[in-house]
Write a protein that holds these residues in place. Structure first.
Motif, PDB file in Angstrom:
ATOM      1  N   PRO A  62      -2.687  -5.452  -4.096  1.00  0.00           N
ATOM      2  CA  PRO A  62      -2.153  -5.650  -5.449  1.00  0.00           C
ATOM      3  C   PRO A  62      -2.972  -4.925  -6.515  1.00  0.00           C
ATOM      4  N   LYS A  63      -4.298  -4.920  -6.359  1.00  0.00           N
ATOM      5  CA  LYS A  63      -5.165  -4.229  -7.305  1.00  0.00           C
ATOM      6  C   LYS A  63      -4.846  -2.741  -7.335  1.00  0.00           C
ATOM      7  N   LEU A  64      -4.722  -2.131  -6.142  1.00  0.00           N
ATOM      8  CA  LEU A  64      -4.437  -0.697  -6.069  1.00  0.00           C
ATOM      9  C   LEU A  64      -3.032  -0.381  -6.578  1.00  0.00           C
ATOM     10  N   LEU A  65      -2.099  -1.300  -6.352  1.00  0.00           N
ATOM     11  CA  LEU A  65      -0.737  -1.093  -6.841  1.00  0.00           C
ATOM     12  C   LEU A  65      -0.707  -1.108  -8.362  1.00  0.00           C
ATOM     13  N   LYS A  66      -1.436  -2.050  -8.963  1.00  0.00           N
ATOM     14  CA  LYS A  66      -1.494  -2.102 -10.425  1.00  0.00           C
ATOM     15  C   LYS A  66      -2.090  -0.821 -10.992  1.00  0.00           C
ATOM     16  N   GLU A  67      -3.133  -0.324 -10.346  1.00  0.00           N
ATOM     17  CA  GLU A  67      -3.762   0.906 -10.820  1.00  0.00           C
ATOM     18  C   GLU A  67      -2.798   2.086 -10.693  1.00  0.00           C
ATOM     19  N   ALA A  68      -2.037   2.151  -9.591  1.00  0.00           N
ATOM     20  CA  ALA A  68      -1.064   3.225  -9.401  1.00  0.00           C
ATOM     21  C   ALA A  68       0.020   3.167 -10.482  1.00  0.00           C
ATOM     22  N   CYS A  69       0.454   1.950 -10.820  1.00  0.00           N
ATOM     23  CA  CYS A  69       1.449   1.775 -11.887  1.00  0.00           C
ATOM     24  C   CYS A  69       0.911   2.287 -13.219  1.00  0.00           C
ATOM     25  N   LEU A  70      -0.344   1.991 -13.471  1.00  0.00           N
ATOM     26  CA  LEU A  70      -0.947   2.390 -14.735  1.00  0.00           C
ATOM     27  C   LEU A  70      -1.075   3.907 -14.831  1.00  0.00           C
ATOM     28  N   TYR A  71      -1.517   4.550 -13.751  1.00  0.00           N
ATOM     29  CA  TYR A  71      -1.640   6.004 -13.756  1.00  0.00           C
ATOM     30  C   TYR A  71      -0.275   6.668 -13.910  1.00  0.00           C
ATOM     31  N   LEU A  72       0.737   6.108 -13.270  1.00  0.00           N
ATOM     32  CA  LEU A  72       2.098   6.624 -13.415  1.00  0.00           C
ATOM     33  C   LEU A  72       2.548   6.519 -14.868  1.00  0.00           C
ATOM     34  N   THR A  73       2.280   5.371 -15.485  1.00  0.00           N
ATOM     35  CA  THR A  73       2.676   5.141 -16.878  1.00  0.00           C
ATOM     36  C   THR A  73       1.980   6.094 -17.821  1.00  0.00           C
ATOM     37  N   LEU A  74       0.677   6.265 -17.658  1.00  0.00           N
ATOM     38  CA  LEU A  74      -0.082   7.167 -18.521  1.00  0.00           C
ATOM     39  C   LEU A  74       0.398   8.609 -18.383  1.00  0.00           C
ATOM     40  N   ALA A  75       0.791   8.986 -17.172  1.00  0.00           N
ATOM     41  CA  ALA A  75       1.206  10.366 -16.931  1.00  0.00           C
ATOM     42  C   ALA A  75       2.573  10.692 -17.522  1.00  0.00           C
ATOM     43  N   HIS A  76       3.464   9.708 -17.589  1.00  0.00           N
ATOM     44  CA  HIS A  76       4.856  10.001 -17.950  1.00  0.00           C
ATOM     45  C   HIS A  76       5.363   9.269 -19.192  1.00  0.00           C
ATOM     46  N   ALA A  77       4.510   8.500 -19.861  1.00  0.00           N
ATOM     47  CA  ALA A  77       4.962   7.738 -21.031  1.00  0.00           C
ATOM     48  C   ALA A  77       5.409   8.643 -22.174  1.00  0.00           C
ATOM     49  N   ALA A  78       4.925   9.872 -22.210  1.00  0.00           N
ATOM     50  CA  ALA A  78       5.264  10.769 -23.323  1.00  0.00           C
ATOM     51  C   ALA A  78       6.751  11.106 -23.362  1.00  0.00           C
ATOM     52  N   HIS A  79       7.412  11.090 -22.201  1.00  0.00           N
ATOM     53  CA  HIS A  79       8.837  11.447 -22.196  1.00  0.00           C
ATOM     54  C   HIS A  79       9.738  10.380 -21.577  1.00  0.00           C
ATOM     55  N   ILE A  80       9.182   9.204 -21.285  1.00  0.00           N
ATOM     56  CA  ILE A  80      10.000   8.086 -20.795  1.00  0.00           C
ATOM     57  C   ILE A  80       9.685   6.875 -21.671  1.00  0.00           C
ATOM     58  N   SER A  81      10.579   6.569 -22.583  1.00  0.00           N
ATOM     59  CA  SER A  81      10.304   5.558 -23.606  1.00  0.00           C
ATOM     60  C   SER A  81      10.013   4.168 -23.038  1.00  0.00           C
ATOM     61  N   PRO A  82      10.670   3.705 -21.946  1.00  0.00           N
ATOM     62  CA  PRO A  82      10.307   2.383 -21.414  1.00  0.00           C
ATOM     63  C   PRO A  82       8.851   2.330 -20.926  1.00  0.00           C
ATOM     64  N   SER A 138       0.821  -1.208   0.000  1.00  0.00           N
ATOM     65  CA  SER A 138       0.000   0.000   0.000  1.00  0.00           C
ATOM     66  C   SER A 138       0.858   1.262   0.000  1.00  0.00           C
ATOM     67  N   THR A 139       2.011   1.202   0.688  1.00  0.00           N
ATOM     68  CA  THR A 139       2.923   2.354   0.720  1.00  0.00           C
ATOM     69  C   THR A 139       3.530   2.602  -0.650  1.00  0.00           C
ATOM     70  N   VAL A 140       3.945   1.523  -1.313  1.00  0.00           N
ATOM     71  CA  VAL A 140       4.505   1.649  -2.669  1.00  0.00           C
ATOM     72  C   VAL A 140       3.461   2.250  -3.603  1.00  0.00           C
ATOM     73  N   GLY A 141       2.229   1.769  -3.483  1.00  0.00           N
ATOM     74  CA  GLY A 141       1.158   2.294  -4.328  1.00  0.00           C
ATOM     75  C   GLY A 141       0.918   3.767  -4.096  1.00  0.00           C
ATOM     76  N   THR A 142       0.974   4.202  -2.840  1.00  0.00           N
ATOM     77  CA  THR A 142       0.772   5.620  -2.508  1.00  0.00           C
ATOM     78  C   THR A 142       1.884   6.478  -3.108  1.00  0.00           C
ATOM     79  N   VAL A 143       3.118   5.986  -3.022  1.00  0.00           N
ATOM     80  CA  VAL A 143       4.256   6.724  -3.594  1.00  0.00           C
ATOM     81  C   VAL A 143       4.107   6.854  -5.108  1.00  0.00           C
TER      82      VAL A 143
END
Length: 223
Positions: free
Chosen positions: A49-69, A5-10
């Motif tokens: 795990p569900k919330l962590l996956k969602e946090a990963c997805l939001y992070l990816t959508l927010a920064h994919a434009a300038h981080i190619s991986p 949960s802490t990782v997801g919050t970060v």
């Protein structure tokens, strides 16, 4: 061990940051997405795990434009073979953020995205058919919401507007008379009407005629 949960919050906080610190974000989000299979259930809350996956997805959508991986990770997630194996909540988020994908992907990649979504919704072997009618309606509603944001954020003169039109035409046949007026489908209908109200007027009539024809077909072929 740091709680999930802490990782997801970060990660959720970092999704709102203007820039990310330099590190291998592609590897981080891929490992976080797989965390449910790596950590025994007794060590974690079922929702973590569900919330962590969602946090990963939001992070990816927010920064994919300038981080190619991250962009590559998003490209992998939306491939039909991977997409239909994702948790339903992750599928829903991706559909809701269609406007993000439209801005990130090339025209050829958008063509493939449309073909993959069409296959997902219509193929007799698609995992989409394994969901309940309410779950399928929720996914279609998410797709309508994503298309609505595309219409709001993209001008009619944009070169990607044909992609939006094709997505609407893909969904319309599924908005059948069988679901109209039934409480469990009202959110889907509301999302569709909101979306269609913002569509181009010069082809909205044609699309509605397609919908009417579909309704008549089902009326004439009802058991």
């Amino acid at each position: 061990m740091v709680p999930i949960s802490t990782v997801g919050t970060v990660l959720k906080c970092l999704s709102r940051a203007p820039r990310l610190p330099t590190t291998d974000w592609g590897a981080i989000v891929r490992r976080c997405i797989k965390v449910e299979a790596q950590i025994p259930h007794k060590l974690t809350n079922q929702e973590d795990p569900k919330l962590l996956k969602e946090a990963c997805l939001y992070l990816t959508l927010a920064h994919a434009a300038h981080i190619s991986p991250l962009l590559q990770f998003l490209d992998d997630l939306t491939d039909i073979l991977r997409f239909q194996r994702l948790d339903i909540n992750v599928q829903s988020i991706l559909l809701q953020h269609l406007s993000h994908l439209m801005k990130l992907f090339s025209d050829s990649r958008l063509d493939k995205l449309y073909e993959d979504f069409t296959e997902y919704l219509y193929s007799p072997t698609s995992s989409y058919l394994n969901y309940s009618s309410e779950q399928r309606s929720m996914l279609r509603m998410s797709f309508w919401e994503g298309i609505y944001m595309c219409l709001v954020e993209v001008s009619e003169e944009s070169g990607v507007f044909s992609f939006i039109k094709k997505c609407i035409e893909c969904l319309l046949p599924l908005l059948t008379l069988h679901s109209y007026g039934q409480p469990e489908f009202m959110k889907e209908w509301s999302a569709a009407i909101r979306c269609l109200a913002n569509a181009q007027k010069n082809w909205l009539d044609d699309m509605l005629q397609v919908l009417n024809s579909t309704d008549l077909f089902f009326m004439n072929h009802s058991p």
